[in-house]
Motif scaffolding. Sequence first.
Motif, PDB file in Angstrom:
ATOM      1  N   LEU A   1       0.825  -1.210   0.000  1.00  0.00           N
ATOM      2  CA  LEU A   1       0.000   0.000   0.000  1.00  0.00           C
ATOM      3  C   LEU A   1       0.858   1.258   0.000  1.00  0.00           C
ATOM      4  O   LEU A   1       0.553   2.225  -0.708  1.00  0.00           O
ATOM      5  CB  LEU A   1      -0.906   0.029   1.227  1.00  0.00           C
ATOM      6  CG  LEU A   1      -2.211  -0.755   1.190  1.00  0.00           C
ATOM      7  CD1 LEU A   1      -3.068  -0.370   2.397  1.00  0.00           C
ATOM      8  CD2 LEU A   1      -2.976  -0.497  -0.093  1.00  0.00           C
ATOM      9  N   LEU A   2       1.919   1.260   0.785  1.00  0.00           N
ATOM     10  CA  LEU A   2       2.780   2.437   0.834  1.00  0.00           C
ATOM     11  C   LEU A   2       3.417   2.701  -0.521  1.00  0.00           C
ATOM     12  O   LEU A   2       3.633   3.863  -0.903  1.00  0.00           O
ATOM     13  CB  LEU A   2       3.852   2.266   1.914  1.00  0.00           C
ATOM     14  CG  LEU A   2       3.345   2.125   3.350  1.00  0.00           C
ATOM     15  CD1 LEU A   2       4.510   2.088   4.325  1.00  0.00           C
ATOM     16  CD2 LEU A   2       2.385   3.245   3.714  1.00  0.00           C
ATOM     17  N   ASP A   3       3.717   1.629  -1.263  1.00  0.00           N
ATOM     18  CA  ASP A   3       4.238   1.802  -2.618  1.00  0.00           C
ATOM     19  C   ASP A   3       3.211   2.452  -3.535  1.00  0.00           C
ATOM     20  O   ASP A   3       3.563   3.176  -4.469  1.00  0.00           O
ATOM     21  CB  ASP A   3       4.660   0.444  -3.198  1.00  0.00           C
ATOM     22  CG  ASP A   3       6.016  -0.025  -2.683  1.00  0.00           C
ATOM     23  OD1 ASP A   3       6.843   0.835  -2.324  1.00  0.00           O
ATOM     24  OD2 ASP A   3       6.252  -1.243  -2.629  1.00  0.00           O
ATOM     25  N   ILE A   4       1.935   2.196  -3.279  1.00  0.00           N
ATOM     26  CA  ILE A   4       0.875   2.822  -4.075  1.00  0.00           C
ATOM     27  C   ILE A   4       0.728   4.297  -3.700  1.00  0.00           C
ATOM     28  O   ILE A   4       0.558   5.157  -4.565  1.00  0.00           O
ATOM     29  CB  ILE A   4      -0.462   2.079  -3.859  1.00  0.00           C
ATOM     30  CG1 ILE A   4      -0.401   0.680  -4.473  1.00  0.00           C
ATOM     31  CG2 ILE A   4      -1.635   2.864  -4.443  1.00  0.00           C
ATOM     32  CD1 ILE A   4      -1.589  -0.200  -4.120  1.00  0.00           C
TER      33      ILE A   4
ATOM     34  N   ASP B   1       7.677   8.811  -4.620  1.00  0.00           N
ATOM     35  CA  ASP B   1       9.087   8.679  -4.264  1.00  0.00           C
ATOM     36  C   ASP B   1       9.266   7.487  -3.335  1.00  0.00           C
ATOM     37  O   ASP B   1       8.912   7.539  -2.159  1.00  0.00           O
ATOM     38  CB  ASP B   1       9.572   9.968  -3.589  1.00  0.00           C
ATOM     39  CG  ASP B   1      11.075   9.976  -3.331  1.00  0.00           C
ATOM     40  OD1 ASP B   1      11.711   8.907  -3.479  1.00  0.00           O
ATOM     41  OD2 ASP B   1      11.610  11.045  -2.979  1.00  0.00           O
ATOM     42  N   ARG B   2       9.822   6.406  -3.858  1.00  0.00           N
ATOM     43  CA  ARG B   2       9.951   5.179  -3.067  1.00  0.00           C
ATOM     44  C   ARG B   2      10.936   5.333  -1.906  1.00  0.00           C
ATOM     45  O   ARG B   2      10.966   4.501  -1.004  1.00  0.00           O
ATOM     46  CB  ARG B   2      10.394   4.005  -3.957  1.00  0.00           C
ATOM     47  CG  ARG B   2       9.365   3.615  -5.032  1.00  0.00           C
ATOM     48  CD  ARG B   2       8.020   3.263  -4.379  1.00  0.00           C
ATOM     49  NE  ARG B   2       7.056   2.761  -5.340  1.00  0.00           N
ATOM     50  CZ  ARG B   2       6.217   3.520  -6.039  1.00  0.00           C
ATOM     51  NH1 ARG B   2       6.253   4.825  -5.893  1.00  0.00           N
ATOM     52  NH2 ARG B   2       5.357   2.981  -6.876  1.00  0.00           N
ATOM     53  N   ARG B   3      11.731   6.401  -1.922  1.00  0.00           N
ATOM     54  CA  ARG B   3      12.652   6.610  -0.792  1.00  0.00           C
ATOM     55  C   ARG B   3      11.894   6.925   0.488  1.00  0.00           C
ATOM     56  O   ARG B   3      12.442   6.790   1.593  1.00  0.00           O
ATOM     57  CB  ARG B   3      13.609   7.758  -1.115  1.00  0.00           C
ATOM     58  CG  ARG B   3      14.631   7.423  -2.204  1.00  0.00           C
ATOM     59  CD  ARG B   3      15.431   8.631  -2.596  1.00  0.00           C
ATOM     60  NE  ARG B   3      14.585   9.693  -3.151  1.00  0.00           N
ATOM     61  CZ  ARG B   3      15.055  10.874  -3.565  1.00  0.00           C
ATOM     62  NH1 ARG B   3      16.338  11.161  -3.448  1.00  0.00           N
ATOM     63  NH2 ARG B   3      14.225  11.784  -4.063  1.00  0.00           N
ATOM     64  N   LEU B   4      10.624   7.346   0.358  1.00  0.00           N
ATOM     65  CA  LEU B   4       9.803   7.602   1.533  1.00  0.00           C
ATOM     66  C   LEU B   4       9.251   6.324   2.143  1.00  0.00           C
ATOM     67  O   LEU B   4       8.732   6.339   3.257  1.00  0.00           O
ATOM     68  CB  LEU B   4       8.626   8.515   1.163  1.00  0.00           C
ATOM     69  CG  LEU B   4       8.965   9.946   0.768  1.00  0.00           C
ATOM     70  CD1 LEU B   4       7.716  10.656   0.268  1.00  0.00           C
ATOM     71  CD2 LEU B   4       9.571  10.696   1.945  1.00  0.00           C
TER      72      LEU B   4
ATOM     73  N   CYS C   1       4.535  13.327  -7.777  1.00  0.00           N
ATOM     74  CA  CYS C   1       3.874  13.246  -6.472  1.00  0.00           C
ATOM     75  C   CYS C   1       2.695  12.292  -6.571  1.00  0.00           C
ATOM     76  O   CYS C   1       1.893  12.376  -7.509  1.00  0.00           O
ATOM     77  CB  CYS C   1       3.396  14.631  -6.045  1.00  0.00           C
ATOM     78  SG  CYS C   1       2.610  14.677  -4.419  1.00  0.00           S
ATOM     79  N   GLY C   2       2.586  11.388  -5.597  1.00  0.00           N
ATOM     80  CA  GLY C   2       1.469  10.467  -5.537  1.00  0.00           C
ATOM     81  C   GLY C   2       0.342  11.025  -4.682  1.00  0.00           C
ATOM     82  O   GLY C   2       0.002  12.205  -4.767  1.00  0.00           O
TER      83      GLY C   2
ATOM     84  N   ILE D   1       3.022  14.961   2.491  1.00  0.00           N
ATOM     85  CA  ILE D   1       4.232  14.314   2.994  1.00  0.00           C
ATOM     86  C   ILE D   1       5.351  14.383   1.958  1.00  0.00           C
ATOM     87  O   ILE D   1       6.491  14.730   2.267  1.00  0.00           O
ATOM     88  CB  ILE D   1       3.931  12.848   3.388  1.00  0.00           C
ATOM     89  CG1 ILE D   1       2.973  12.824   4.586  1.00  0.00           C
ATOM     90  CG2 ILE D   1       5.224  12.089   3.710  1.00  0.00           C
ATOM     91  CD1 ILE D   1       2.473  11.456   4.955  1.00  0.00           C
ATOM     92  N   GLU D   2       5.029  14.087   0.709  1.00  0.00           N
ATOM     93  CA  GLU D   2       6.048  14.071  -0.340  1.00  0.00           C
ATOM     94  C   GLU D   2       6.563  15.473  -0.655  1.00  0.00           C
ATOM     95  O   GLU D   2       7.719  15.651  -1.052  1.00  0.00           O
ATOM     96  CB  GLU D   2       5.488  13.425  -1.604  1.00  0.00           C
ATOM     97  CG  GLU D   2       5.151  11.946  -1.426  1.00  0.00           C
ATOM     98  CD  GLU D   2       4.809  11.272  -2.744  1.00  0.00           C
ATOM     99  OE1 GLU D   2       5.730  11.060  -3.551  1.00  0.00           O
ATOM    100  OE2 GLU D   2       3.621  10.972  -2.959  1.00  0.00           O
ATOM    101  N   HIS D   3       5.710  16.475  -0.547  1.00  0.00           N
ATOM    102  CA  HIS D   3       6.102  17.866  -0.784  1.00  0.00           C
ATOM    103  C   HIS D   3       5.694  18.699   0.435  1.00  0.00           C
ATOM    104  O   HIS D   3       5.017  19.721   0.303  1.00  0.00           O
ATOM    105  CB  HIS D   3       5.440  18.394  -2.053  1.00  0.00           C
ATOM    106  CG  HIS D   3       5.914  17.727  -3.308  1.00  0.00           C
ATOM    107  ND1 HIS D   3       7.000  18.183  -4.036  1.00  0.00           N
ATOM    108  CD2 HIS D   3       5.480  16.611  -3.950  1.00  0.00           C
ATOM    109  CE1 HIS D   3       7.200  17.393  -5.086  1.00  0.00           C
ATOM    110  NE2 HIS D   3       6.277  16.433  -5.046  1.00  0.00           N
ATOM    111  N   ALA D   4       6.110  18.243   1.602  1.00  0.00           N
ATOM    112  CA  ALA D   4       5.602  18.790   2.861  1.00  0.00           C
ATOM    113  C   ALA D   4       5.802  20.298   2.985  1.00  0.00           C
ATOM    114  O   ALA D   4       4.864  21.029   3.315  1.00  0.00           O
ATOM    115  CB  ALA D   4       6.254  18.073   4.044  1.00  0.00           C
ATOM    116  N   ALA D   5       7.009  20.777   2.742  1.00  0.00           N
ATOM    117  CA  ALA D   5       7.284  22.203   2.927  1.00  0.00           C
ATOM    118  C   ALA D   5       6.505  23.041   1.921  1.00  0.00           C
ATOM    119  O   ALA D   5       5.911  24.068   2.268  1.00  0.00           O
ATOM    120  CB  ALA D   5       8.782  22.473   2.801  1.00  0.00           C
TER     121      ALA D   5
END
Length: 289
Positions: free
Chosen positions: A161-164, A168-171, A256-257, A262-266
Amino acid sequence: MSASSSEANPEQGLSIEAAGLRTNYHDLGSGHPVLLIHGSGPGVSAWANWRLTMPELARHARVIAPDMAGFGYSERPDGFVYGMDAWVTQAVGLLDALGIQRADVVGNSFGGALALALAIRHPRRVRRLVLMGSVGVPFAMTAGLDAVWGYTPSFEAMRALLDIFAFDRRLVSDELARLRHEASVRPGFQESFAAMFPAPRQRWIDAMASREPDIRRIAHETLVIHGREDQVIPLANSITLAGWIPRAQLHVFGQCGHWTQIEHAARFARLVGDFLAEAGADEPLPLQD
C-alpha cells in the motif's frame, strides 16, 4: 475535556465530546482556526496524516486535527453507522464544543469529501476550503483505492500500500511499513475500518459524492491540490472540482502520488498557509446555512 496528551504515543492528543462522540484531536497554535480532516487509509490518524503540516500551519493559525469516527483514537461505539451524515455531524459538533463559529477547512482524500459536504451543508461555518487529492465527485473505483479500502492486515500488504501511496519510493521503508501495520491492528482499528468499506466498494465512492449543483453553488474561496502521479484518487477529480467551484484555483504537484502533504511537505504547507493568510476576517459569509 482532557488537557493532557500521551508522550509515549503522539497520535493521542486531547479528548472532547463532539456531538455525543468522544473525539481525539490535536490543537496547536493560535489565530484563525483551521480544521484538518485526514484521509481513510488503514491505521490512519490525524497525527499520522498531518504530522508534518500541523507545526507549520500552527505558526500563524490555530490548527485543529481530529480523528474522525472509526479512525485513530476517537470513540468507536457499538452499532455506529459510518457515513457522511455522521462524520459531518461530528465535525460540526467538534467546532461547537470548542466554541468555534467559523473555520478554514482542509480535507485530504476521504477528508476532502467530508470538507466538501461540510461547506455545502453548513456554509456559514466555513471560511476558506482546501481539497487535497479529494473524493466527493463521481469517479470509477481505481485499483489503488480498492487496495486501500480492501486492506487485510499484514506487513506485506501494508508495504504494498505504501508503494501505491508514494511516488518517491525513498519515503517507503520497512520501518514505516512496520509502524503503519502495527497501527492498523490496534484493538478496534481494523474492525471499524473493515466495516466502513466492504465490497462492492464503488458504492462508497458514490455515497461520498456531493451533487454537482450543490458543488457549483459553493461560494467559498477554494484551493484544490493534487499529485499528478496519484494512483489512489484520479487527478481528474480535482480538475472537475476546480471547474465546478466558481472561486476555485488548482495546484498540481508533479512527481507526487497521493501523499502531497508528505512528499512535498514544505511546499504544501507554504501553499496552504499563503492561501489561508490571504483571507481577511471580513471574508463574506455565504447567504445561507
